[in-house]
Design a protein around this motif. Structure first.
Motif, PDB file in Angstrom:
ATOM      1  N   ALA A  15       0.300 -26.345 -14.125  1.00 42.34           N
ATOM      2  CA  ALA A  15       1.554 -27.099 -14.171  1.00 42.34           C
ATOM      3  C   ALA A  15       1.599 -28.261 -13.197  1.00 42.34           C
ATOM      4  CB  ALA A  15       2.729 -26.157 -13.890  1.00 42.34           C
ATOM      5  N   GLU A  16       0.699 -28.288 -12.213  1.00 39.94           N
ATOM      6  CA  GLU A  16       0.818 -29.319 -11.184  1.00 39.94           C
ATOM      7  C   GLU A  16       0.476 -30.704 -11.737  1.00 39.94           C
ATOM      8  OE1 GLU A  16      -3.640 -28.778  -9.140  1.00 39.94           O
ATOM      9  OE2 GLU A  16      -1.864 -27.904  -8.193  1.00 39.94           O
ATOM     10  N   PHE A  38       4.567 -21.940 -31.087  1.00 43.49           N
ATOM     11  CA  PHE A  38       4.488 -21.786 -29.642  1.00 43.49           C
ATOM     12  C   PHE A  38       5.501 -22.705 -28.968  1.00 43.49           C
ATOM     13  CE2 PHE A  38       1.299 -24.874 -30.976  1.00 43.49           C
ATOM     14  CZ  PHE A  38       1.540 -25.962 -30.138  1.00 43.49           C
ATOM     15  N   PRO A  39       5.908 -22.377 -27.732  1.00 42.48           N
ATOM     16  CA  PRO A  39       6.923 -23.180 -27.041  1.00 42.48           C
ATOM     17  C   PRO A  39       6.316 -24.258 -26.161  1.00 42.48           C
ATOM     18  CG  PRO A  39       6.555 -21.173 -25.819  1.00 42.48           C
ATOM     19  CD  PRO A  39       5.609 -21.134 -27.004  1.00 42.48           C
ATOM     20  N   MET A  40       7.049 -25.345 -26.013  1.00 43.82           N
ATOM     21  CA  MET A  40       6.705 -26.391 -25.056  1.00 43.82           C
ATOM     22  C   MET A  40       8.015 -26.972 -24.516  1.00 43.82           C
ATOM     23  SD  MET A  40       3.553 -28.529 -26.834  1.00 43.82           S
ATOM     24  CE  MET A  40       3.133 -29.394 -25.313  1.00 43.82           C
ATOM     25  N   ALA A  41       7.943 -27.598 -23.372  1.00 42.88           N
ATOM     26  CA  ALA A  41       9.085 -28.313 -22.816  1.00 42.88           C
ATOM     27  C   ALA A  41       8.752 -29.791 -22.740  1.00 42.88           C
ATOM     28  CB  ALA A  41       9.436 -27.784 -21.427  1.00 42.88           C
ATOM     29  N   GLU A  42       9.785 -30.610 -22.748  1.00 41.99           N
ATOM     30  CA  GLU A  42       9.562 -32.055 -22.662  1.00 41.99           C
ATOM     31  C   GLU A  42       9.005 -32.446 -21.303  1.00 41.99           C
ATOM     32  OE1 GLU A  42      12.874 -35.124 -23.273  1.00 41.99           O
ATOM     33  OE2 GLU A  42      12.066 -34.748 -25.280  1.00 41.99           O
ATOM     34  N   SER A  43       9.435 -31.723 -20.273  1.00 40.74           N
ATOM     35  CA  SER A  43       8.936 -31.971 -18.920  1.00 40.74           C
ATOM     36  C   SER A  43       9.233 -30.740 -18.074  1.00 40.74           C
ATOM     37  CB  SER A  43       9.613 -33.200 -18.297  1.00 40.74           C
ATOM     38  OG  SER A  43      10.980 -32.930 -18.035  1.00 40.74           O
ATOM     39  N   ALA A  44       8.653 -30.697 -16.876  1.00 43.35           N
ATOM     40  CA  ALA A  44       8.860 -29.548 -15.994  1.00 43.35           C
ATOM     41  C   ALA A  44      10.323 -29.411 -15.589  1.00 43.35           C
ATOM     42  CB  ALA A  44       7.982 -29.686 -14.757  1.00 43.35           C
ATOM     43  N   SER A  45      11.044 -30.517 -15.528  1.00 41.69           N
ATOM     44  CA  SER A  45      12.433 -30.479 -15.065  1.00 41.69           C
ATOM     45  C   SER A  45      13.432 -30.227 -16.194  1.00 41.69           C
ATOM     46  CB  SER A  45      12.787 -31.796 -14.363  1.00 41.69           C
ATOM     47  OG  SER A  45      12.608 -32.886 -15.248  1.00 41.69           O
ATOM     48  N   ASP A  46      12.956 -30.275 -17.445  1.00 42.03           N
ATOM     49  CA  ASP A  46      13.837 -30.042 -18.599  1.00 42.03           C
ATOM     50  C   ASP A  46      13.973 -28.536 -18.812  1.00 42.03           C
ATOM     51  OD1 ASP A  46      15.135 -29.867 -21.015  1.00 42.03           O
ATOM     52  OD2 ASP A  46      13.928 -31.388 -22.012  1.00 42.03           O
ATOM     53  N   PRO A  47      15.188 -27.990 -18.735  1.00 42.90           N
ATOM     54  CA  PRO A  47      15.346 -26.535 -18.864  1.00 42.90           C
ATOM     55  C   PRO A  47      15.246 -26.028 -20.296  1.00 42.90           C
ATOM     56  CG  PRO A  47      17.479 -27.553 -18.590  1.00 42.90           C
ATOM     57  CD  PRO A  47      16.464 -28.663 -18.434  1.00 42.90           C
ATOM     58  N   GLU A  48      15.214 -26.933 -21.279  1.00 43.86           N
ATOM     59  CA  GLU A  48      15.166 -26.509 -22.669  1.00 43.86           C
ATOM     60  C   GLU A  48      13.732 -26.422 -23.175  1.00 43.86           C
ATOM     61  OE1 GLU A  48      19.515 -28.136 -24.124  1.00 43.86           O
ATOM     62  OE2 GLU A  48      17.749 -29.327 -24.563  1.00 43.86           O
ATOM     63  N   VAL A  49      13.608 -25.795 -24.343  1.00 36.90           N
ATOM     64  CA  VAL A  49      12.285 -25.499 -24.888  1.00 36.90           C
ATOM     65  C   VAL A  49      12.219 -25.928 -26.351  1.00 36.90           C
ATOM     66  CG1 VAL A  49      10.717 -23.620 -25.520  1.00 36.90           C
ATOM     67  CG2 VAL A  49      11.894 -23.574 -23.318  1.00 36.90           C
ATOM     68  N   THR A  72       4.090 -32.486 -17.021  1.00 38.91           N
ATOM     69  CA  THR A  72       3.653 -31.188 -17.526  1.00 38.91           C
ATOM     70  C   THR A  72       4.722 -30.623 -18.442  1.00 38.91           C
ATOM     71  OG1 THR A  72       3.074 -28.919 -16.936  1.00 38.91           O
ATOM     72  CG2 THR A  72       4.608 -30.036 -15.491  1.00 38.91           C
ATOM     73  N   TRP A  73       4.292 -29.812 -19.412  1.00 34.54           N
ATOM     74  CA  TRP A  73       5.250 -29.187 -20.330  1.00 34.54           C
ATOM     75  C   TRP A  73       5.627 -27.787 -19.862  1.00 34.54           C
ATOM     76  CZ3 TRP A  73       3.229 -24.698 -22.099  1.00 34.54           C
ATOM     77  CH2 TRP A  73       1.832 -24.581 -22.087  1.00 34.54           C
ATOM     78  N   ILE A  74       5.109 -27.346 -18.729  1.00 32.73           N
ATOM     79  CA  ILE A  74       5.394 -26.002 -18.229  1.00 32.73           C
ATOM     80  C   ILE A  74       6.639 -26.062 -17.352  1.00 32.73           C
ATOM     81  CG2 ILE A  74       4.508 -24.047 -16.909  1.00 32.73           C
ATOM     82  CD1 ILE A  74       1.666 -25.050 -17.606  1.00 32.73           C
ATOM     83  N   ASN A  75       7.775 -25.686 -17.923  1.00 33.50           N
ATOM     84  CA  ASN A  75       9.018 -25.689 -17.146  1.00 33.50           C
ATOM     85  C   ASN A  75       9.331 -24.273 -16.654  1.00 33.50           C
ATOM     86  OD1 ASN A  75       9.924 -24.410 -19.446  1.00 33.50           O
ATOM     87  ND2 ASN A  75      11.559 -25.875 -19.893  1.00 33.50           N
ATOM     88  N   ALA A  76      10.453 -24.105 -15.988  1.00 33.32           N
ATOM     89  CA  ALA A  76      10.773 -22.814 -15.371  1.00 33.32           C
ATOM     90  C   ALA A  76      10.902 -21.688 -16.399  1.00 33.32           C
ATOM     91  CB  ALA A  76      12.044 -22.937 -14.528  1.00 33.32           C
TER      92      ALA A  76
END
Length: 208
Positions: A87-88, A29-40, A96-100
């Motif tokens: 995500a808030e 499954f995917p996660m992001a380092e932070s909400a502002s990090d565009p990578e996964v 949060t790990w939910i990025n765009a």
């Protein structure tokens, strides 16, 4: 957790739907380092958190809350508001790990019928809920949130009741928290998890 991660993935900052579904079907499954990090990150834990559907523990206080019916429970009523609630940032969770790219990918999954939300409403205000991915007879819980006491716990209880009625065999919660452990969540090895996943998918089909 000894967790295998690969990074980065999000060419064009978009996660292809077919790749995401194949990842879930193989235990990734995917996660992001932070909400502002565009990578996964793609994550494949050595041990996996699950909630046995016949082992969900409902504390006495939660049973009392459920009997009072303090929330209007809705399914898939406002999926995007639910993922935004998850995500808030809150006092107990400042990141949060939910990025765009992740948010966009799950909204597409929802529109295709592979992703669902369970929502707790109070006086026409969304006060808690959860969302996750459905494949075969497996449900992969992604995230949950509460703006009122017990809102997410009640949503989880409703989800489990719905999964039991639907003859689901696997409720994946990825990682164990003290909150989930108190409700009956447990950890299994990667090998055991793969067996549970294979059974859930073979009995229901990846596309269902």
């Amino acid at each position: 957790y000894n967790t295998a991660m690969t990074r980065p993935y999000a060419p064009g900052y978009r996660i292809p739907t077919d790749l995401l579904l194949k990842a879930y079907a193989s235990g990734v499954f995917p996660m992001a380092e932070s909400a502002s990090d565009p990578e996964v990150f793609w994550v494949r834990p050595e041990t996996r958190g699950i909630i046995p559907l016949d082992g969900f523990h409902t504390p006495r206080s939660l049973k009392k809350t459920i009997r009072r019916h303090p929330f209007d429970i809705r399914f898939d009523f406002d999926f995007e508001a639910t993922i935004d609630g998850c995500a808030e940032r809150r006092e107990e969770r400042r990141s949060t790990w939910i990025n765009a790219p992740i948010r966009a990918a799950y909204v597409v999954l929802y529109r295709l019928g592979h992703c669902h939300s369970v929502e707790a409403w109070r006086e026409e205000r969304l006060v808690g809920g959860l969302y996750g991915v459905k494949l075969g007879r497996a449900f992969f819980g992604e995230s949950m949130f509460s703006r009122m006491t017990d809102a997410s716990k009640v949503a989880l209880a409703w989800l489990i009741a719905r999964l039991k009625v639907g003859n689901f065999t696997l409720l994946d919660c990825q990682f164990i928290t003290p909150h989930l452990e108190s409700l009956g969540a447990t950890t299994v090895s990667r090998e055991h998890y793969v067996g549970l996943l294979t059974s859930a998918l073979s009995s229901g089909g990846v596309g269902t």
